[in-house]
Design an enzyme around this catalytic site. Sequence first.
Site, PDB file in Angstrom:
ATOM      1  N   GLU A 209       0.799  -1.230   0.000  1.00  0.00           N
ATOM      2  CA  GLU A 209       0.000   0.000   0.000  1.00  0.00           C
ATOM      3  C   GLU A 209       0.838   1.289   0.000  1.00  0.00           C
ATOM      4  OE1 GLU A 209      -4.257  -0.327   1.508  1.00  0.00           O
ATOM      5  OE2 GLU A 209      -3.045  -0.990   3.206  1.00  0.00           O
TER       6      GLU A 209
ATOM      7  N   HIS B 179      -1.009   5.831   7.351  1.00  0.00           N
ATOM      8  CA  HIS B 179      -2.130   4.955   7.005  1.00  0.00           C
ATOM      9  C   HIS B 179      -2.288   3.951   8.129  1.00  0.00           C
ATOM     10  CE1 HIS B 179      -4.823   2.094   5.322  1.00  0.00           C
ATOM     11  NE2 HIS B 179      -3.906   1.148   5.273  1.00  0.00           N
TER      12      HIS B 179
ATOM     13  N   HIS C 253      -5.232   1.205  10.481  1.00  0.00           N
ATOM     14  CA  HIS C 253      -6.503   0.489  10.606  1.00  0.00           C
ATOM     15  C   HIS C 253      -7.057   0.728  12.011  1.00  0.00           C
ATOM     16  CE1 HIS C 253      -4.186  -2.458   7.776  1.00  0.00           C
ATOM     17  NE2 HIS C 253      -4.632  -1.416   7.108  1.00  0.00           N
TER      18      HIS C 253
ATOM     19  N   HIS D  12     -11.810  -0.578   6.043  1.00  0.00           N
ATOM     20  CA  HIS D  12     -10.359  -0.771   5.981  1.00  0.00           C
ATOM     21  C   HIS D  12      -9.629   0.084   7.024  1.00  0.00           C
ATOM     22  CE1 HIS D  12      -6.588  -0.582   3.116  1.00  0.00           C
ATOM     23  NE2 HIS D  12      -6.256  -0.786   4.379  1.00  0.00           N
TER      24      HIS D  12
END
Length: 238
Positions: free
Chosen positions: A78, A97, A99, A168
Amino acid sequence: MSKSLDDLLQDLAIANRILVNEGVLDGFGHISLRHPERADRFFIARSMAPGLVCADDLLQVDLEGAVHDERGRRTYVERFIHSAIYAARPDVHSVVHSHSPSIIPFGVTGAKLRPICHMSGFLGATTPVYEIRHSAGESTDLLISSQALGRSLAQVLGQASVALMRGHGSVTVGHSIEQAVFRAIYTEKSAHLQMQAMRLGEINFLTEGEAQATSAMNDTHLQRPWEMWKRQALKTWD
Ligand code: MN
């Protein structure tokens, strides 16, 4: 006085540990830093758990997502989240980024994540939600695994500080490591508080003016929590 590249890379390694300690990252997720001397590159860890990252694990990626590492190491699938956002947003110098758990419910219900307190004014009027089905159909693994998907995410992010990714996680951006870390931590905390408040009744959110003013105020105090989080992260460094 600006920091040396070595100091910045050490901060990026520490930021990985901080975000794990604060419940934003776990075995997954990543934080990156735009190269301070060349805007077409960024630093990110090789493919590994963020809680174990040291400065030596950082490598360079370009704004198309190609890895440039003389040791031939690989990084995260990613990475395109980062490459596409740096390409679209010259003002952004660090991207997280994650979760982180409290954010997930807002991506899947239509409930809007909004600034509930003065620590989360950076959320602004509303937080955009990225729906991968709009660009890639109904059978993806939900990962941003190409530059094209990264671009579609960057488009939804627009000029915001945070975008949620349905089912996500989220992406948080800042003009520095300290600001991106602050925002990632307080996005998670704010989402948690908002869910608690939603059980009690109608929420009196910050106005747009309050969101802007509190965000500007907090931006002048980024070093205070950073120094504490850093000290805590260094204590647990093995
Ligand atoms: Mn992910």
